[in-house]
Design a protein around this motif. Structure first.
Motif, PDB file in Angstrom:
ATOM      1  N   GLU A  55      45.098  10.614  21.097  1.00  0.00           N
ATOM      2  CA  GLU A  55      43.944  11.474  20.888  1.00  0.00           C
ATOM      3  C   GLU A  55      43.843  11.876  19.422  1.00  0.00           C
ATOM      4  N   THR A  56      42.654  11.811  18.877  1.00  0.00           N
ATOM      5  CA  THR A  56      42.440  12.342  17.545  1.00  0.00           C
ATOM      6  C   THR A  56      42.145  13.832  17.658  1.00  0.00           C
ATOM      7  N   LYS A  57      42.425  14.561  16.611  1.00  0.00           N
ATOM      8  CA  LYS A  57      42.206  15.992  16.606  1.00  0.00           C
ATOM      9  C   LYS A  57      41.167  16.364  15.550  1.00  0.00           C
ATOM     10  N   ALA A  58      40.347  17.313  15.893  1.00  0.00           N
ATOM     11  CA  ALA A  58      39.329  17.773  14.949  1.00  0.00           C
ATOM     12  C   ALA A  58      39.972  18.592  13.844  1.00  0.00           C
ATOM     13  N   ILE A  59      39.521  18.385  12.618  1.00  0.00           N
ATOM     14  CA  ILE A  59      40.028  19.129  11.467  1.00  0.00           C
ATOM     15  C   ILE A  59      38.929  20.067  10.979  1.00  0.00           C
ATOM     16  N   HIS A  60      39.272  21.343  10.932  1.00  0.00           N
ATOM     17  CA  HIS A  60      38.295  22.327  10.471  1.00  0.00           C
ATOM     18  C   HIS A  60      38.091  22.179   8.973  1.00  0.00           C
ATOM     19  N   VAL A  62      35.596  23.411   5.408  1.00  0.00           N
ATOM     20  CA  VAL A  62      34.663  24.363   4.818  1.00  0.00           C
ATOM     21  C   VAL A  62      34.006  23.683   3.632  1.00  0.00           C
ATOM     22  N   ASN A  63      32.708  23.524   3.726  1.00  0.00           N
ATOM     23  CA  ASN A  63      31.960  22.830   2.667  1.00  0.00           C
ATOM     24  C   ASN A  63      32.514  21.430   2.394  1.00  0.00           C
ATOM     25  N   GLY A  64      32.922  20.769   3.473  1.00  0.00           N
ATOM     26  CA  GLY A  64      33.415  19.402   3.352  1.00  0.00           C
ATOM     27  C   GLY A  64      34.872  19.281   2.973  1.00  0.00           C
ATOM     28  N   LEU A  65      35.580  20.402   2.792  1.00  0.00           N
ATOM     29  CA  LEU A  65      36.984  20.378   2.408  1.00  0.00           C
ATOM     30  C   LEU A  65      37.851  20.899   3.539  1.00  0.00           C
ATOM     31  N   SER A  66      38.956  20.179   3.823  1.00  0.00           N
ATOM     32  CA  SER A  66      39.873  20.593   4.873  1.00  0.00           C
ATOM     33  C   SER A  66      40.783  21.711   4.370  1.00  0.00           C
ATOM     34  N   GLU A  67      41.171  22.610   5.274  1.00  0.00           N
ATOM     35  CA  GLU A  67      42.056  23.708   4.915  1.00  0.00           C
ATOM     36  C   GLU A  67      43.525  23.323   5.071  1.00  0.00           C
ATOM     37  N   GLU A  68      43.810  22.132   5.558  1.00  0.00           N
ATOM     38  CA  GLU A  68      45.184  21.674   5.724  1.00  0.00           C
ATOM     39  C   GLU A  68      45.258  20.170   5.523  1.00  0.00           C
ATOM     40  N   LEU A  69      46.436  19.677   5.194  1.00  0.00           N
ATOM     41  CA  LEU A  69      46.637  18.247   5.043  1.00  0.00           C
ATOM     42  C   LEU A  69      46.698  17.606   6.423  1.00  0.00           C
ATOM     43  N   PRO A  70      45.893  16.578   6.687  1.00  0.00           N
ATOM     44  CA  PRO A  70      45.855  15.976   8.023  1.00  0.00           C
ATOM     45  C   PRO A  70      47.221  15.465   8.488  1.00  0.00           C
ATOM     46  N   GLY A  71      48.053  14.966   7.573  1.00  0.00           N
ATOM     47  CA  GLY A  71      49.341  14.411   7.985  1.00  0.00           C
ATOM     48  C   GLY A  71      50.496  15.371   7.870  1.00  0.00           C
ATOM     49  N   LYS A  72      50.211  16.674   7.727  1.00  0.00           N
ATOM     50  CA  LYS A  72      51.264  17.652   7.476  1.00  0.00           C
ATOM     51  C   LYS A  72      52.311  17.702   8.587  1.00  0.00           C
ATOM     52  N   ASN A  73      51.893  17.646   9.830  1.00  0.00           N
ATOM     53  CA  ASN A  73      52.821  17.808  10.955  1.00  0.00           C
ATOM     54  C   ASN A  73      53.171  16.491  11.638  1.00  0.00           C
ATOM     55  N   LEU A  74      52.842  15.373  10.995  1.00  0.00           N
ATOM     56  CA  LEU A  74      53.208  14.088  11.591  1.00  0.00           C
ATOM     57  C   LEU A  74      54.718  13.901  11.527  1.00  0.00           C
ATOM     58  N   PRO A  75      55.324  13.360  12.588  1.00  0.00           N
ATOM     59  CA  PRO A  75      56.783  13.170  12.584  1.00  0.00           C
ATOM     60  C   PRO A  75      57.184  12.044  11.644  1.00  0.00           C
ATOM     61  N   SER A  76      58.383  12.153  11.101  1.00  0.00           N
ATOM     62  CA  SER A  76      58.926  11.107  10.245  1.00  0.00           C
ATOM     63  C   SER A  76      59.692  10.095  11.089  1.00  0.00           C
TER      64      SER A  76
END
Length: 246
Positions: A55-60, A62-76
């Motif tokens: 499943e893909t997750k929606a990224i919030h 603001v004005n086209g900029l994300s407030e978090e890095l999309p890959g921040k919580n991806l497992p290594s």
């Protein structure tokens, strides 16, 4: 998405079916603005099929900029383990240091041929009789290779011979290249290596079909109109000597 074993007839951009080669392919997925399920399936005649869903997750934003890095919580994934403690390569040669050099022509500039600066060069005065330079090594060494960047590397051919303490260890024409060339030498214990020009050099572009990224920029900084007619020139940008590790 189905992976089928077939020949590549196109680049498969935006295709929902792609082939594999030796069972391998790679997929770059660009998601839509709306979150949802992505399913990848692999099928082949005679083999059991496989499927992967996520499943893909929606990224919030603001004005086209994300407030978090999309890959921040991806497992290594460290399945291949830590970097090995032993070297991943085997060293087969070591450089031989040059103490100084001497030449019957432009002797004050001889150091420019081994100063590790590709913006400098040594050259003789254009006469074949003065086209020689002798390098004094830091210690007697069995030099197996000379690595040289001659001026006009892609256009010039220099007929030379190389002497180790006066013994001839190479004789022939240099090859055109896109930079440095490696010349194998007869292994002789010596303290002095001499490069001699033994004939007129010739000029012809050996890489005329290769176009530089910036065709207006001349990478051979020492190319000049007068050098074409100076057939007795010996010109060296950089030279290095190497000894084989036993």
């Amino acid at each position: 998405m189905a992976w089928r074993n077939r020949s590549r007839s196109k680049n498969y951009i935006l295709s929902k079916e792609i082939p594999v080669e030796n069972g391998i392919n790679r997929v770059m997925i660009q998601s839509l603005a709306k979150a949802g399920k992505i399913k990848i399936s692999a099928t082949s005649n005679g083999l059991k099929s496989a499927e992967l869903s996520f499943e893909t997750k929606a990224i919030h934003s603001v004005n086209g900029l994300s407030e978090e890095l999309p890959g921040k919580n991806l497992p290594s994934n460290l399945e291949r383990g830590l970097t090995p403690k032993t070297p991943s390569y085997t060293q087969k040669r070591i450089p031989v240091n040059i103490l100084n050099a001497a030449s019957p022509s432009n002797n004050n500039d001889t150091y420019k041929s081994y100063d590790d600066n590709e913006l400098t060069e040594w050259r003789n005065d254009g006469n074949i009789t003065t086209g020689s330079i002798t390098y004094m090594l830091s210690k007697p060494s069995i030099v197996n290779e000379a690595v040289i960047k001659f001026t006009g590397w892609r256009t010039k051919i220099y007929p030379i011979r190389i002497l180790a303490d006066g013994k001839e260890v190479f004789k022939g024409n240099t090859t055109q290249s896109l930079g440095y060339i490696t010349i194998p030498l007869e292994p002789v214990l010596a303290e002095k290596i001499t490069i001699e020009l033994i004939g007129a050099n010739t000029e012809k572009d050996g890489f005329s079909k290769i176009v530089e990224v910036d065709p207006t920029k001349e990478l051979d900084l020492y190319k000049d109109k007068t050098s074409v007619d100076a057939a007795g020139q010996l010109r060296i940008v950089e030279i290095e000597f190497y000894e084989k590790i036993k």
